[in-house]
Write an enzyme that holds these catalytic residues in place. Structure first.
Site, PDB file in Angstrom:
ATOM      1  N   LYS A  11       0.829  -1.206   0.000  1.00 48.38           N
ATOM      2  CA  LYS A  11       0.000   0.000   0.000  1.00 48.38           C
ATOM      3  C   LYS A  11       0.868   1.263   0.000  1.00 48.38           C
ATOM      4  O   LYS A  11       2.087   1.188   0.175  1.00 48.38           O
ATOM      5  CB  LYS A  11      -0.924  -0.027   1.213  1.00 48.38           C
ATOM      6  N   TYR A  51     -12.463  -2.132  -4.031  1.00 52.80           N
ATOM      7  CA  TYR A  51     -12.931  -2.245  -2.646  1.00 52.80           C
ATOM      8  C   TYR A  51     -14.444  -2.137  -2.508  1.00 52.80           C
ATOM      9  O   TYR A  51     -14.949  -1.916  -1.407  1.00 52.80           O
ATOM     10  CB  TYR A  51     -12.236  -1.186  -1.776  1.00 52.80           C
ATOM     11  N   PHE A  59     -15.614   2.915   6.827  1.00 58.12           N
ATOM     12  CA  PHE A  59     -14.243   3.261   6.466  1.00 58.12           C
ATOM     13  C   PHE A  59     -14.008   3.310   4.954  1.00 58.12           C
ATOM     14  O   PHE A  59     -12.919   3.639   4.501  1.00 58.12           O
ATOM     15  CB  PHE A  59     -13.246   2.286   7.096  1.00 58.12           C
ATOM     16  N   ARG A  87      -1.411 -14.472   4.149  1.00 58.99           N
ATOM     17  CA  ARG A  87      -2.166 -13.930   5.294  1.00 58.99           C
ATOM     18  C   ARG A  87      -1.340 -14.058   6.580  1.00 58.99           C
ATOM     19  O   ARG A  87      -1.300 -13.143   7.400  1.00 58.99           O
ATOM     20  CB  ARG A  87      -3.505 -14.651   5.468  1.00 58.99           C
ATOM     21  N   ARG A 104       2.981  -6.596   9.188  1.00 58.79           N
ATOM     22  CA  ARG A 104       2.260  -5.492   9.841  1.00 58.79           C
ATOM     23  C   ARG A 104       2.822  -5.182  11.223  1.00 58.79           C
ATOM     24  O   ARG A 104       2.909  -4.012  11.599  1.00 58.79           O
ATOM     25  CB  ARG A 104       0.774  -5.797   9.878  1.00 58.79           C
ATOM     26  N   ASN A 114      -1.700   0.011   7.112  1.00 59.10           N
ATOM     27  CA  ASN A 114      -1.093  -1.250   7.537  1.00 59.10           C
ATOM     28  C   ASN A 114      -0.193  -1.900   6.492  1.00 59.10           C
ATOM     29  O   ASN A 114       0.048  -3.096   6.523  1.00 59.10           O
ATOM     30  CB  ASN A 114      -2.172  -2.222   8.015  1.00 59.10           C
ATOM     31  N   HIS A 117      -1.941  -5.423   1.577  1.00 56.36           N
ATOM     32  CA  HIS A 117      -3.235  -6.076   1.361  1.00 56.36           C
ATOM     33  C   HIS A 117      -2.933  -7.466   0.826  1.00 56.36           C
ATOM     34  O   HIS A 117      -1.989  -7.651   0.058  1.00 56.36           O
ATOM     35  CB  HIS A 117      -4.055  -5.309   0.319  1.00 56.36           C
ATOM     36  N   GLU A 128      -9.297 -10.929  -7.579  1.00 61.86           N
ATOM     37  CA  GLU A 128      -8.353  -9.821  -7.411  1.00 61.86           C
ATOM     38  C   GLU A 128      -7.177  -9.910  -8.381  1.00 61.86           C
ATOM     39  O   GLU A 128      -6.744  -8.889  -8.922  1.00 61.86           O
ATOM     40  CB  GLU A 128      -7.851  -9.779  -5.961  1.00 61.86           C
TER      41      GLU A 128
END
Length: 136
Positions: A11, A51, A59, A87, A104, A114, A117, A128
């Protein structure tokens, strides 16, 4: 486990911190192969579409604004159990709750910023990956 593909995004805060290589090293050191990658700046429309699953959440607007605030690096990772492995490497969304040694926990500043993604399921990974890499 079978060979899977999953999407990873470094990100804007991760790009700004200049930690792309450190994150990629963690993927590769844990058996994930980077089979596609590119840097881009998401348009508002791209971020909204990507998203849109969160559109009704409070958010959403902040997430779209954040994800369009600077360049991101999107990558396709491949390997055994790639979705779950990625993950685990990322850690919990909130870096305060993330296990020590995860991306993270080590690099993120907050739940909203964070650094990374990752697809949350094999089904979403396919969607995705196709969103950013239609030819892979």
């Amino acid at each position: 486990m079978s060979i899977e593909r999953t999407l990873s995004i470094v990100k804007p805060d991760g790009v700004q911190k200049n930690i792309i290589g450190k994150i990629f090293t963690r993927f590769e050191d844990n058996g994930l192969k980077i089979v596609g990658t590119k840097m881009l700046t998401l348009s508002k429309e791209q971020a909204q579409k990507f998203y849109e699953v969160h559109k009704e959440r409070p958010f959403y607007d902040d997430l779209v604004e954040y994800m369009t605030s600077g360049p991101v690096v999107v990558s396709v990772l491949e390997g055994e159990g790639a979705v779950l492995k990625n993950r685990q490497l990322m850690g919990a969304t909130d870096p305060k709750e993330a296990e020590k040694g995860t991306i993270r926990a080590d690099f993120a500043d907050s739940k909203a910023r964070n650094c990374v993604h990752g697809s949350d399921s094999l089904e979403n990974a396919k969607i995705e990956v196709k969103f950013f890499f239609p030819n892979l």
